[in-house]
Design an enzyme around this catalytic site. Structure first.
Site, short mmCIF file in Angstrom:
data_model
loop_
_atom_site.label_atom_id
_atom_site.label_comp_id
_atom_site.label_asym_id
_atom_site.label_seq_id
_atom_site.Cartn_x
_atom_site.Cartn_y
_atom_site.Cartn_z
N MET A 1 0.84 -1.20 0.00
CA MET A 1 0.00 0.00 0.00
C MET A 1 0.87 1.25 0.00
SD MET A 1 -3.08 -1.07 -0.16
CE MET A 1 -4.35 -0.07 0.57
N CYS A 2 0.41 2.32 0.50
CA CYS A 2 1.01 3.66 0.52
C CYS A 2 0.49 4.48 -0.65
CB CYS A 2 2.54 3.68 0.46
SG CYS A 2 3.33 2.84 1.83
N GLY A 3 0.30 5.76 -0.42
CA GLY A 3 -0.13 6.67 -1.47
C GLY A 3 0.94 7.72 -1.68
N ARG A 30 -4.91 4.15 1.68
CA ARG A 30 -3.58 3.63 1.39
C ARG A 30 -2.62 3.81 2.57
NH1 ARG A 30 -1.95 2.39 -3.46
NH2 ARG A 30 -3.50 2.37 -5.11
N ASN A 173 1.71 8.95 2.02
CA ASN A 173 0.80 8.43 3.04
C ASN A 173 1.21 6.99 3.29
OD1 ASN A 173 -1.35 7.74 4.61
ND2 ASN A 173 -2.93 8.45 3.16
#
Lengths: 350, 503
Positions: A1-3, A30, A173
């Site tokens: 994940m992560c944005g 995210r 994020n």
């Protein structure tokens, strides 16, 4: 994940941090509230010739004394202050964010280091590896990283991100899955003017880490992304490769593709792979890097993480999600998804 | 003889109800275990080496071979082996010879290293559906790229690559000479490496003319005896390897018994028929690293700088600084041979007690070369006891570019690791020059078996890499992060630079 989000205005027209905050928060699915951060370029015009060192201090006694002494060994601190923050209910303040504006002295480095950048790199490595209670998390000129454990809007409000104006913005994020959620482990990762936001995991980390450590970089952030900043510094600054070449070293074409190229092109790509095999990055990743003169975005070779690009006049946006780009700029044109490993480069217009 | 004989090691028996009296056991056993007396096949278990040829060839599965229980008084210190070695030396006054690799029951570090796999957060890669790159280049690499600006202002690559060997899989076959093994064995392996896109070593035995069609896949060896070395030989090889040491017998030369030196071996090695081929312990023109540099450069000069030159050393305590010296000596690759490396003939005391494990040698050499900033400029080839694709993957994760296999390739040819390679009686036609025995090995069938092995390991390596989320071999090389140590002590973990399991 992560944005992730990367933004550049190629005419160096500056934008404040309020819309980046909103766009990043849009991708809260995210993240996990364990880390968020922003990097902005062009924010310290009054100190543009000085290295802006952002430091997390556990306290302002012993660790700060050591950092002050180290800086004074190599140059002059022209200004220093606590980075202004506003307490947020969602953020437990575990470090004191501090900033120095620092200039290495020619006399002090003469005969000991090759350049000011080498001195600052050395200071960053030395403090992060050996000064307990201090972490330098940003060390470029006319730019700065702001990050902490928390949700994007809380981190933005904590650092009063809307007060800064920059012509490059990076935002991240975080959803940590294989490393601790601590302030230093939040993105962006920075060294000199290189800043990196990353969605994914670098499975070649052990190889990349051993490679950069052979050149004096020390990996202390307890997370894999840090190595990307050092790879860009090594290949981009020290070896003077163009951004396109750096991306080709980090996410090279497959041998089958190289075999189909013209002889000259194949020779170039083979030479890059043989020379920089240890810099090749594997695993799922989508990355945006902030630099001296633009931004660079790219994904892994089989595109295991999303990346979307949007353009509007002098503005270029790179993000994990189209919605984030549209939040930043509802008028955005030309939205597309780049091919795996394809470098997306936004440079300032001369 | 007051000592008498030692008890037999193996007990061979025939199930007489099953036996059809065909006599294949007699024909197949080159050690003379079986003989016919009247209408009966008699057995002399004392001569058995457990090569298992008779068991494999018996059409009725009538033969049973067991290790014979110890006949001596049991003793935890004075083992059967300890006592028998003394008895044999009291009788002969000589060095005890042995074949194959170290037989001591020492812990195998590979078995205490565990590989990693992806779950959820980073996807594993499916080699059936995604590209998986095992292509490996062995040879010198530039430290950094250099560009120049052309008159028109364009940027052009200035760096020129040194000659490298292109491997489709990071598995090569190590040096086993014609003489130590049969021509049919070499032919089998040559066909296999040509088919799988990799290379094999000639060993210190010259290059037989029947191998010329495969010369683009051969690494020719220059050892201290210089057997078979001339300009034609050097020019035919794809690469040249200087052998300084061998894992099975560090610090000593080679020995091919005269019985194995038949006409073909004599011609290929350029030595008299039937003479022992004894390589000196040192090269008599190399007494320092500077001398080694001169030999490397001489060989390069002789072949117009078109071929990579490797240097092979045995893994010994000081292996890391030696390898660092080699890395700076114009060599293109350093070959490290661990203490489990095989051999046709070695003093048993060397085979079992001299040298260090390949796993720690790879790790410490890789580390030292990195500390000196030269790791990326030279390739590391590891050998000595690599038994399967997991050992291969772990070797690469510890820092090797590629591996040499030796015993594994012989086992693929039929070898049962009986350890009697020096006697010229190998019933499988591998470590022998006796024409009747050599003819038992069909090079076509042998080639299929060896290429199957290389192919199978290559598939497994792809799967292991895919499971770890890695799609190019460069990202496995030196990736200690993909390894964890299990039941290894702290000192060993430190040398390997590997975290313990669970960390």
């Amino acid at each position: 994940m992560c944005g992730i989000i990367g933004f550049i205005d190629r005419t160096k027209s500056r934008m404040d941090g309020s819309s980046i905050k909103v766009a990043l928060s849009l991708m809260n699915e995210r993240g996990s509230g364990d880390g968020a951060g922003y990097a902005a370029y062009g924010i310290y015009p009054e100190y543009a010739d000085y290295y802006a060192l952002h430091v997390f201090f556990d306290n302002l006694a012993e660790p700060k004394k050591k950092v002050d002494e180290l800086l004074q060994q190599w140059g002059e601190i022209v200004h220093q202050e606590e980075i202004p923050t506003t307490p947020q209910p969602g953020i437990r303040k575990v470090h004191i964010p501090w900033r120095y504006f620092f200039k290495p002295s020619k006399d002090l480095i003469a005969g000991r280091m090759n350049s000011e950048n080498d001195v600052v790199t050395y200071i960053v490595m030395e403090v992060n590896a050996n000064v307990k209670g201090a972490t330098i998390f940003s060390s470029g000129k006319n730019m700065g990283v702001f990050k902490a454990s928390g949700w994007p809007e809380d981190v933005a409000n904590f650092y009063r991100i809307e007060d800064y104006k920059g012509y490059i913005w990076l935002a991240h994020n975080r959803y940590p899955t294989n490393s601790p959620g601590w302030w230093g482990g939040a993105h962006p990762f920075n060294l000199l003017n290189w800043s990196v936001v990353h969605n994914g995991e670098i499975t070649s980390y052990g190889t990349n880490q051993r490679y950069v450590e052979g050149y004096g970089y020390k990996c202390t952030a307890l997370t894999d992304t840090e190595v990307v900043a050092y790879l860009f510094d090594l290949l981009g600054r020290q070896h003077e490769l163009s951004y396109e070449m750096v991306v080709r070293a980090l996410a090279p074409p497959f041998w089958d593709d190289i075999d189909r190229m013209t002889a000259k092109e194949a020779e170039l790509n083979k030479t890059i792979r043989l020379t920089y095999g240890s810099a090749l990055m594997n695993g799922p990743f989508a990355i945006v890097v902030g630099t001296d003169n633009g931004i660079v975005g790219f994904t892994d070779r089989i595109k295991l993480r999303p990346l979307v690009v949007g353009e509007n006049g002098s503005k270029l946006y790179i993000s994990s999600e189209e919605a984030a780009i549209r939040t930043l700029d509802p008028e955005v044109k030309n939205i597309y998804t780049p091919r795996a490993g394809e470098p997306i480069i936004g440079r300032f217009i001369e | 003889m007051t000592l008498g004989s030692v008890p037999p090691k193996y007990k061979v028996s025939i199930d007489r109800d099953q036996c059809m009296d065909c006599g294949r056991c007699i024909e197949n056993c080159s050690y003379g275990v079986y003989r016919r007396e009247g209408d009966k096949i008699l057995i002399e278990s004392r001569k058995c080496t457990a090569c298992l040829r008779c068991v494999a060839m018996c059409p009725r599965d009538a033969i049973t071979l067991t290790e014979k229980p110890v006949d001596y008084r049991s003793h935890p210190v004075w083992t059967r082996e300890a006592r028998e070695d003394i008895i044999n030396q009291a009788r002969s006054g000589k060095i005890i010879l042995s074949g194959m690799g170290n037989v001591r029951d020492l812990p195998i570090i590979y078995d205490r290293l565990l590989l990693d796999a992806c779950q959820v957060t980073n996807p594993s890669i499916d080699p059936l559906r995604e590209p998986m790159e095992l292509r490996t280049y062995i040879g010198k690499k530039p430290k950094k790229l250099e560009f120049k600006k052309t008159e028109s202002g364009d940027v052009e690559l200035e760096t020129k690559l040194a000659p490298n060997l292109k491997l489709d899989t990071p598995i090569m076959i190590g040096h086993m000479s014609f003489g130590a093994i049969s021509l049919n064995s070499q032919l089998s392996m040559a066909k296999a490496v040509a088919k799988t896109g990799t290379y094999m070593g000639t060993g210190e035995g010259g290059l037989h003319k029947d191998l010329y069609p495969y010369q683009d896949h051969m690494i020719v060896q220059v050892a201290s005896g210089r057997f078979g070395v001339n300009i034609d030989y050097l020019e035919r090889g794809a690469a040249i390897e200087i052998k300084i040491g061998q894992g099975a017998k560090p610090g000593i030369g080679g020995h091919l018994p005269g019985e194995k030196v038949n006409e073909e071996v004599s011609k290929t090695r350029m030595i008299p028929l039937g003479s022992d081929a004894i390589s000196p312990a040192p090269h008599h023109d190399i007494y320092s690293i500077e001398d080694l540099v001169q030999l490397i450069r001489s060989l390069k000069e002789a072949t117009e700088w078109k071929k990579p030159v490797f240097v092979k050393i045995a893994a010994v305590h000081n292996v890391a600084p030696i390898a660092a010296g080699i890395a700076r000596s114009s060599a293109d690759a350093v070959v490290i041979d661990g203490f489990r490396g095989g051999t046709g003939a070695a003093p048993k005391v060397f085979r079992d007690h001299v040298g260090i494990p390949i796993e720690v040698a790879i790790a410490s050499v890789d580390q030292k070369l990195r500390e000196q900033g030269v790791r990326n400029e030279i390739s590391i080839i590891a050998s000595g006891g690599i038994r399967n694709s997991a050992d291969l993957a772990k070797s690469i994760a510890l820092g090797a570019d590629a591996v040499y296999i030796g015993t594994a390739a012989l086992v693929a040819l039929g070898c049962r690791v009986c350890g009697n390679c020096y006697r010229n009686l190998c019933p499988w036609g591998i470590a022998t020059q006796r024409p009747d025995l050599v003819s038992r090995l069909d090079p076509e069938a042998g080639a299929a078996q060896v290429s199957n092995l290389i192919h199978g390991w290559t598939l497994e390596l792809s799967e292991l890499m895919g499971a770890a989320g890695i799609n190019s071999i460069e990202s496995l090389r030196g990736n200690r992060d993909r390894l964890r140590g299990y039941m290894l002590d702290e000192g060993m973990l430190k040398i390997l630079d590997v975290q313990p399991a669970g960390a």
